[in-house]
Scaffold this motif. Structure first.
Motif, PDB file in Angstrom:
ATOM      1  N   ARG A  17      49.112  31.184  53.156  1.00 30.49           N
ATOM      2  CA  ARG A  17      50.526  30.865  52.974  1.00 30.49           C
ATOM      3  C   ARG A  17      50.817  29.457  52.471  1.00 30.49           C
ATOM      4  N   ILE A  18      49.849  28.582  52.502  1.00 33.20           N
ATOM      5  CA  ILE A  18      50.116  27.194  52.105  1.00 33.20           C
ATOM      6  C   ILE A  18      50.173  27.082  50.577  1.00 33.20           C
ATOM      7  N   GLU A  19      51.065  26.260  50.107  1.00 34.41           N
ATOM      8  CA  GLU A  19      51.216  26.053  48.671  1.00 34.41           C
ATOM      9  C   GLU A  19      50.102  25.150  48.155  1.00 34.41           C
ATOM     10  N   LYS A  20      49.492  25.554  47.058  1.00 32.25           N
ATOM     11  CA  LYS A  20      48.454  24.742  46.430  1.00 32.25           C
ATOM     12  C   LYS A  20      49.139  23.820  45.414  1.00 32.25           C
ATOM     13  N   LEU A  21      49.017  22.527  45.614  1.00 34.18           N
ATOM     14  CA  LEU A  21      49.660  21.568  44.731  1.00 34.18           C
ATOM     15  C   LEU A  21      48.898  21.458  43.412  1.00 34.18           C
TER      16      LEU A  21
END
Length: 87
Positions: A17-21
């Protein structure tokens, strides 16, 4: 040790679920300073070298180290950055 299965599941959930920058935008090389003496540095590594968190790689750690090195040694420093963001 009884928390390991819970922590493993939590880690897997967060990774999905974490956004990849995004990486910093090219160019992946540059020049700092303008002196007769020349040095070359290469940054190889993870997201820090890839420029995650900056707009361009000219703002990245490798470029900033090159600028400081150029000032400290009165040299022209040619820099290149090869970083990988993520897995």
């Amino acid at each position: 040790m009884f928390l390991f299965p819970l922590l493993l599941l939590q880690g897997m959930w967060v990774r999905r679920r974490i956004e990849k920058l995004p990486d910093g935008k090219p160019p992946h090389h540059g020049i700092a300073g303008a002196h007769e003496k020349e040095l070359r540095i290469i940054g190889v590594g993870d997201s820090v070298i890839a420029g995650v968190g900056v707009d361009t790689l000219a703002q990245s750690l490798t470029a900033k180290v090159a600028e400081e090195l150029a000032d400290a040694t009165k040299s022209t420093v040619h820099w290149s950055a090869f970083g990988s963001n993520g897995d």
